[in-house]
Write an enzyme that holds these catalytic residues in place. Structure first.
Site, PDB file in Angstrom:
ATOM      1  N   GLY A  59       0.948  -1.132   0.042  1.00  0.00           N
ATOM      2  CA  GLY A  59       0.035   0.043   0.016  1.00  0.00           C
ATOM      3  C   GLY A  59       0.726   1.238   0.010  1.00  0.00           C
ATOM      4  O   GLY A  59       2.099   1.022   0.200  1.00  0.00           O
ATOM      5  N   CYS A  86       5.393  -6.170   1.476  1.00  0.00           N
ATOM      6  CA  CYS A  86       5.740  -4.747   1.538  1.00  0.00           C
ATOM      7  C   CYS A  86       5.247  -3.966   2.763  1.00  0.00           C
ATOM      8  O   CYS A  86       5.477  -3.854   3.826  1.00  0.00           O
ATOM      9  CB  CYS A  86       5.429  -4.211   0.056  1.00  0.00           C
ATOM     10  N   TYR A  87       4.178  -3.079   2.302  1.00  0.00           N
ATOM     11  CA  TYR A  87       3.634  -2.289   3.549  1.00  0.00           C
ATOM     12  C   TYR A  87       3.107  -3.524   4.510  1.00  0.00           C
ATOM     13  O   TYR A  87       3.194  -3.166   5.682  1.00  0.00           O
ATOM     14  CB  TYR A  87       2.453  -1.391   2.901  1.00  0.00           C
ATOM     15  N   HIS A 177       7.559  -7.621  -3.835  1.00  0.00           N
ATOM     16  CA  HIS A 177       6.083  -7.858  -4.422  1.00  0.00           C
ATOM     17  C   HIS A 177       6.384  -9.254  -5.026  1.00  0.00           C
ATOM     18  O   HIS A 177       6.518  -9.467  -6.355  1.00  0.00           O
ATOM     19  CB  HIS A 177       5.467  -6.954  -5.317  1.00  0.00           C
ATOM     20  N   GLU A 179       3.583 -10.830  -6.091  1.00  0.00           N
ATOM     21  CA  GLU A 179       2.609 -11.011  -7.070  1.00  0.00           C
ATOM     22  C   GLU A 179       2.765 -10.623  -8.464  1.00  0.00           C
ATOM     23  O   GLU A 179       2.071 -10.835  -9.204  1.00  0.00           O
ATOM     24  CB  GLU A 179       1.417 -10.350  -6.408  1.00  0.00           C
ATOM     25  N   ASP A 234     -19.604 -12.078 -20.998  1.00  0.00           N
ATOM     26  CA  ASP A 234     -20.030 -11.868 -19.736  1.00  0.00           C
ATOM     27  C   ASP A 234     -21.552 -11.998 -19.442  1.00  0.00           C
ATOM     28  O   ASP A 234     -22.050 -13.060 -18.922  1.00  0.00           O
ATOM     29  CB  ASP A 234     -19.821 -10.505 -18.896  1.00  0.00           C
ATOM     30  N   LYS A 376     -12.079 -11.873 -15.581  1.00  0.00           N
ATOM     31  CA  LYS A 376     -12.489 -12.308 -17.100  1.00  0.00           C
ATOM     32  C   LYS A 376     -11.968 -13.672 -17.667  1.00  0.00           C
ATOM     33  O   LYS A 376     -13.011 -14.367 -18.200  1.00  0.00           O
ATOM     34  CB  LYS A 376     -11.900 -11.180 -17.980  1.00  0.00           C
TER      35      LYS A 376
END
Ligand code: XMP
Length: 520
Positions: A59, A86-87, A177, A179, A234, A376
């Site tokens: 963050g 991280c944060y 990070h 991710e 969708d 998606k």
């Protein structure tokens, strides 16, 4: 929230730009997870959610700032694995007795390399592929003293506590990070974390489908549901799923505003009627829409007219079928994640997107949104699971206002005809060259300008058009597709030869930003 029989992981969001990627990585590992903003995560919330593990996201805040975002202390008292990123790492250290310092001269942004210490633990199995691992750092403050019970497992030149863990309590904290794409071995890091947390990988699309069907039946009971079906992935997947759950209690309405591509309306309507035997009204309202759009050339005005008429028409057909209690929508997970905003303020409206957002309020209907938990690409997987044809699932996105926003300036019937014909040739070219699936979206826009040409021995004075093709991940940013000159030349020649009314073809090489994907 989804049925609680699945193991669930909670991601507490502190406002990082990349929190969604944590969820993506975990979903790829068949782990069900949800992102919730830190303000929402109270003791009661935790008791109700019953997570099997927790991840604290990164963050933009500093643990030193007034009102710095913090999770409840209970997070560390549940006797479950916790990973701070991280944060999230700094929060863990701050709350568990370590120390964080302001980042004078130690801020680090971008690529870095983490080296292992002599300590070895299972949570790093297979992670250090070489003697150092590339990671992505993005931090201002840094941890200067780790909390009691923690040990150091990896260091980088600017982050001596790049990887730390208290393996007894199963608390893990990383400065980088895992991710993001730029931490190439990041998925392995998450795999180790979820494996030691005891997840059994039960998050599969067929499990999701069964859950969703049970949930829809329970929510809807014996009431009727109505769905605006556009033929896009969708709404199509949502409609087929709901139809599987409640059969003919569902009615779909396909609103044909006269701004669809060549043969599109017939293809969509036939597919749903023939393949799925799904009750579907074909609302041919092209005269109404095109009439109201006559003489209008302002892009925002076009969008507003179309959006309002859509709601009007949909309401008319809903009344025709005797009303419905529920409205089905193909809302996706990225639309429902409440993003944490620290600087607030309204953002500028670039375009008023047309969707059916105004409907539920106006029609006082309850919503059925069976795709709310999905990204998606997961919706596409579910589409395959439900047997939708691949040609439907892989279709490029098509905007609600249709060809209206690919026809800058005034919209006329003859311009639309020319545009449809040119677009069909272009897409045919892309398919013939096997490029369709590599491209996020491709279309032709007809320009509000006529140019002089020479065709045969005569002079021509016809419209110019532009080809657009972009690559993108989510439509938020995009780059133009690098066709070969041969492809472009061949396509331009085909359009000019085969489409009466066009004598000049250009290729749009603007990225987004600064451009947008559509022309209006
Ligand atoms: P822009 O042109 O804003 O488009 O770069 C980004 C993506 O959104 C689609 N788009 C829309 N989709 N209703 C929609 O459902 C709309 O009003 C709308 N306007 C743009 C566009 O096709 C691209 O995929």
């Amino acid at each position: 929230m989804i049925k609680k029989t699945h193991d669930r992981l909670l991601i507490i969001d502190f406002g990082s730009q990349v929190t969604q990627l944590i969820a993506r990585r975990l979903r790829e590992l068949n782990v069900y997870c949800e992102i919730h903003p830190f303000q929402q995560v109270t003791d009661t919330f935790l008791a109700d959610f019953r997570p099997k593990a927790i991840i604290l996201s990164g963050g933009p805040a500093s643990v030193f700032s007034k009102g710095a975002p913090m999770p409840p202390k209970l997070v560390f008292e549940l006797d479950i694995p916790v990973l701070g990123i991280c944060y999230g790492q700094q929060v863990m250290m701050q709350l568990l007795g370590g120390k964080v310092e302001r980042g004078h001269g130690t801020a680090e942004f971008g690529r870095a390399y983490v080296t292992p210490t002599s300590l070895k633990e299972g949570f790093l199995n297979g992670w250090f592929m070489t003697d150092r691992e590339q990671v992505w750092m993005s931090h201002g403050d840094h941890v200067s003293k780790i909390a009691p019970g923690f040990e150091v497992y990896g260091t980088s030149p600017n982050a001596p506590f790049a990887i730390t863990a208290d393996t007894n309590r199963k608390f893990f904290a990383v400065q980088f990070h895992p991710e993001v794409h730029h931490t190439p071995n990041g998925s392995k890091f998450f795999e180790n974390f979820i494996s030691l947390a005891g997840f059994n990988g039960d998050w599969t699309m067929s499990a999701y489908r069964d859950d969703a069907i049970t949930k829809i039946r329970k929510q809807v009971g014996s009431n009727r549901v109505i769905c605006a079906l556009s033929g896009g992935v969708d709404s199509s997947v949502a409609a087929v799923l709901i139809h599987e759950a409640i059969g003919d209690q569902l009615t779909c309405v396909y609103v044909d505003h006269g701004l669809m591509r060549k043969d599109e309306s017939t293809e969509v309507v036939n597919m749903f009627r023939e393949h799925y035997n799904l009750p579907l009204l074909h609302a041919d309202e092209s005269e109404l829409f095109l009439g109201k759009l006559e003489g209008v050339s302002d892009p925002e005005e076009k969008r507003k007219i179309i959006g309002n008429l859509f709601i009007e028409v949909f309401e008319k057909y809903a009344k025709k079928i005797g009303g419905a209690t529920f409205l089905a929508q193909g809302t996706l997970y990225p639309d429902v994640i409440e993003s944490v905003s620290f600087n607030g303020g309204p953002s500028v409206t670039i375009k008023s997107h047309h969707n059916v957002g105004g409907l539920p309020k106006r029609m006082k209907m309850k919503l059925v949104e069976p795709l709310r938990e999905l990204f998606k690409d997961e919706v596409r997987t579910l589409g395959y699971e439900l047997g939708l044809p691949s040609s439907f699932i892989k279709r490029h996105p098509f905007p609600g206002p249709g060809l209206a926003i690919r026809c800058p300036g005034e919209i006329t019937g003859s311009k639309l005809e020319i545009l449809r014909a040119a677009d069909a040739v272009y897409i045919d070219q892309i398919q013939k060259h096997g490029l369709y699936d590599e491209i996020w979206q491709a279309f032709v826009a007809i320009l509000p300008v006529k140019t002089v040409g020479v065709m045969g021995d005569g002079r021509s004075y016809d419209y110019a058009c532009t080809l657009r093709a972009v690559t993108s991940v989510d439509g938020m940013t995009a780059d133009y597709y690098p066709f070969t000159h041969e492809f472009l030349g061949e396509t331009a020649a085909r359009i000019i030869n085969e489409v009466a009314g066009i004598n000049r073809v250009t290729y749009d090489i603007t990225s987004k930003p600064p451009g947008t994907i559509e022309w209006e």
